[in-house]
Design a protein around this motif. Structure first.
Motif, PDB file in Angstrom:
ATOM      1  N   THR A  22      28.158 -34.503  34.105  1.00  0.00           N
ATOM      2  CA  THR A  22      28.902 -32.656  32.564  1.00  0.00           C
ATOM      3  C   THR A  22      29.178 -32.903  31.092  1.00  0.00           C
ATOM      4  OG1 THR A  22      31.174 -32.944  33.380  1.00  0.00           O
ATOM      5  CG2 THR A  22      29.953 -31.049  34.364  1.00  0.00           C
ATOM      6  N   LEU A  23      29.102 -34.562  31.319  1.00  0.00           N
ATOM      7  CA  LEU A  23      29.015 -34.853  29.765  1.00  0.00           C
ATOM      8  C   LEU A  23      27.409 -34.384  28.612  1.00  0.00           C
ATOM      9  CD1 LEU A  23      29.901 -38.733  29.898  1.00  0.00           C
ATOM     10  CD2 LEU A  23      31.249 -36.875  28.846  1.00  0.00           C
ATOM     11  N   PRO A  64      36.526 -36.467  30.478  1.00  0.00           N
ATOM     12  CA  PRO A  64      36.388 -34.787  29.588  1.00  0.00           C
ATOM     13  C   PRO A  64      37.538 -35.254  28.857  1.00  0.00           C
ATOM     14  CG  PRO A  64      35.689 -35.807  31.842  1.00  0.00           C
ATOM     15  CD  PRO A  64      36.253 -36.954  31.329  1.00  0.00           C
ATOM     16  N   GLN A  65      38.392 -36.004  28.644  1.00  0.00           N
ATOM     17  CA  GLN A  65      39.733 -36.153  28.044  1.00  0.00           C
ATOM     18  C   GLN A  65      39.276 -36.818  26.926  1.00  0.00           C
ATOM     19  OE1 GLN A  65      43.069 -38.381  30.149  1.00  0.00           O
ATOM     20  NE2 GLN A  65      44.501 -37.411  28.036  1.00  0.00           N
ATOM     21  N   ARG A 115      28.109 -30.618  39.343  1.00  0.00           N
ATOM     22  CA  ARG A 115      28.736 -32.612  39.270  1.00  0.00           C
ATOM     23  C   ARG A 115      30.056 -32.003  41.385  1.00  0.00           C
ATOM     24  NH1 ARG A 115      33.650 -34.631  39.550  1.00  0.00           N
ATOM     25  NH2 ARG A 115      33.638 -36.326  38.982  1.00  0.00           N
ATOM     26  N   ARG A 143      33.800 -41.437  21.446  1.00  0.00           N
ATOM     27  CA  ARG A 143      33.242 -41.316  22.000  1.00  0.00           C
ATOM     28  C   ARG A 143      31.999 -41.709  21.702  1.00  0.00           C
ATOM     29  NH1 ARG A 143      34.997 -36.151  18.857  1.00  0.00           N
ATOM     30  NH2 ARG A 143      36.416 -35.152  19.540  1.00  0.00           N
ATOM     31  N   ARG A 182      35.834 -38.508  36.683  1.00  0.00           N
ATOM     32  CA  ARG A 182      36.270 -37.225  36.824  1.00  0.00           C
ATOM     33  C   ARG A 182      37.644 -37.271  35.523  1.00  0.00           C
ATOM     34  NH1 ARG A 182      41.075 -36.468  41.111  1.00  0.00           N
ATOM     35  NH2 ARG A 182      41.875 -37.956  39.630  1.00  0.00           N
ATOM     36  N   GLN A 183      38.337 -37.706  34.921  1.00  0.00           N
ATOM     37  CA  GLN A 183      39.349 -37.586  34.388  1.00  0.00           C
ATOM     38  C   GLN A 183      39.085 -38.186  33.036  1.00  0.00           C
ATOM     39  OE1 GLN A 183      41.642 -39.059  37.649  1.00  0.00           O
ATOM     40  NE2 GLN A 183      43.720 -38.148  36.090  1.00  0.00           N
ATOM     41  N   PRO A 201      29.240 -28.121  35.757  1.00  0.00           N
ATOM     42  CA  PRO A 201      30.482 -28.574  36.869  1.00  0.00           C
ATOM     43  C   PRO A 201      29.976 -28.496  38.467  1.00  0.00           C
ATOM     44  CG  PRO A 201      31.492 -27.397  35.349  1.00  0.00           C
ATOM     45  CD  PRO A 201      30.264 -26.880  34.419  1.00  0.00           C
ATOM     46  N   LEU A 231      36.383 -37.049  25.412  1.00  0.00           N
ATOM     47  CA  LEU A 231      35.387 -35.653  24.805  1.00  0.00           C
ATOM     48  C   LEU A 231      35.912 -34.716  24.210  1.00  0.00           C
ATOM     49  CD1 LEU A 231      32.225 -34.373  24.751  1.00  0.00           C
ATOM     50  CD2 LEU A 231      32.766 -33.305  27.093  1.00  0.00           C
ATOM     51  N   ALA A 232      36.846 -34.460  24.988  1.00  0.00           N
ATOM     52  CA  ALA A 232      37.819 -33.250  23.963  1.00  0.00           C
ATOM     53  C   ALA A 232      39.166 -33.549  22.977  1.00  0.00           C
ATOM     54  CB  ALA A 232      38.824 -32.755  24.931  1.00  0.00           C
TER      55      ALA A 232
END
Length: 235
Positions: free
Chosen positions: A61-62, A102-103, A76, A113, A98-99, A73, A105-106
């Protein structure tokens, strides 16, 4: 009154992906490269994680410009479900994919990144989460590990407990106090940092469980420097 449940119908691309991943897992098993594990999510096999990355099954999902695959998602979910059903050893990249990805990325910096996300998607960069402490389990507001502002970043001192797969990780995301807690809000003044485990001042002690596995670890930080651009989000 009778209730009827109609299971959801997966889109055709998800069904095709499921068959593709199932065939991949079967081929890995037949070649002797995949030995099914009951606790597959925490069982590490870095070589298998890299093969998953090469096959495009990590970082789904990246965004593509961060080394990912820009998939949904749901796709995935299908990949993870099939790999867990096959008992595939996912522990090396599990937390990163998983964690942590995304963290970052945000909330991560441009540097984080750029340097970390493509490696996660390649199945070649592993993370642990350093939150729990001996005196701060479910009461996360009781965290005492501290991060003191220094020139160019922060210096972290303290200890964490039950950190999954810290002994094979490249980075930990560490929750630390950047100021004393407020009486009216004990959860305030906590900040997260991406800590490179090659940094001086870190000691990792594996915790051996009854079957002799060392999935969990205690981690100690002694004035460990973290650059400002490896902070996650605002202080």
């Amino acid at each position: 009154m009778a209730f009827r449940f109609d299971p959801p119908r997966f889109p055709d691309n998800a069904a095709a992906l499921r068959a593709e991943v199932r065939a991949f897992a079967a081929a890995e098993t037949a070649a002797g490269r995949l030995t099914p594990a009951h606790n597959a999510w925490i069982t590490p096999d870095p070589a298998f994680s890299r093969r998953l990355g090469e096959a495009g099954y990590v970082g789904l999902t990246l965004p593509t410009d961060h080394g990912g695959h820009g998939r949904s998602p749901l796709e995935r979910f299908v990949v993870v479900e099939e790999l867990l059903a096959a008992g595939a050893p996912m522990g090396a990249h599990w937390i990163a994919d998983r964690q942590s990805a995304p963290q970052i990325l945000a909330h991560g910096s441009d540097r984080a990144r750029r340097e970390i996300l493509p490696r996660i998607a390649a199945g070649d960069c592993y993370f642990g989460i350093a939150m729990t402490e001996p005196g701060a389990g479910s009461d996360l507001a009781a965290v005492t590990t501290r991060a003191v502002a220094v020139d160019g970043g922060h210096a972290i001192t303290g200890g964490k407990l039950w950190t999954s797969n810290a002994r094979i990780a490249h980075y930990l995301i560490v929750l630390a106090r950047t100021a004393p807690p407020e009486d009216r809000n004990r959860h305030a003044r906590l900040t997260q940092f991406i800590v490179d485990l090659k940094t001086p001042g870190i000691e990792i002690r594996p915790i051996e469980d009854l079957p002799g596995r060392r999935d969990f670890n205690q981690v100690f930080f002694d004035d460990v420097f973290v650059p400002e651009d490896m902070r996650l989000g605002a202080e």
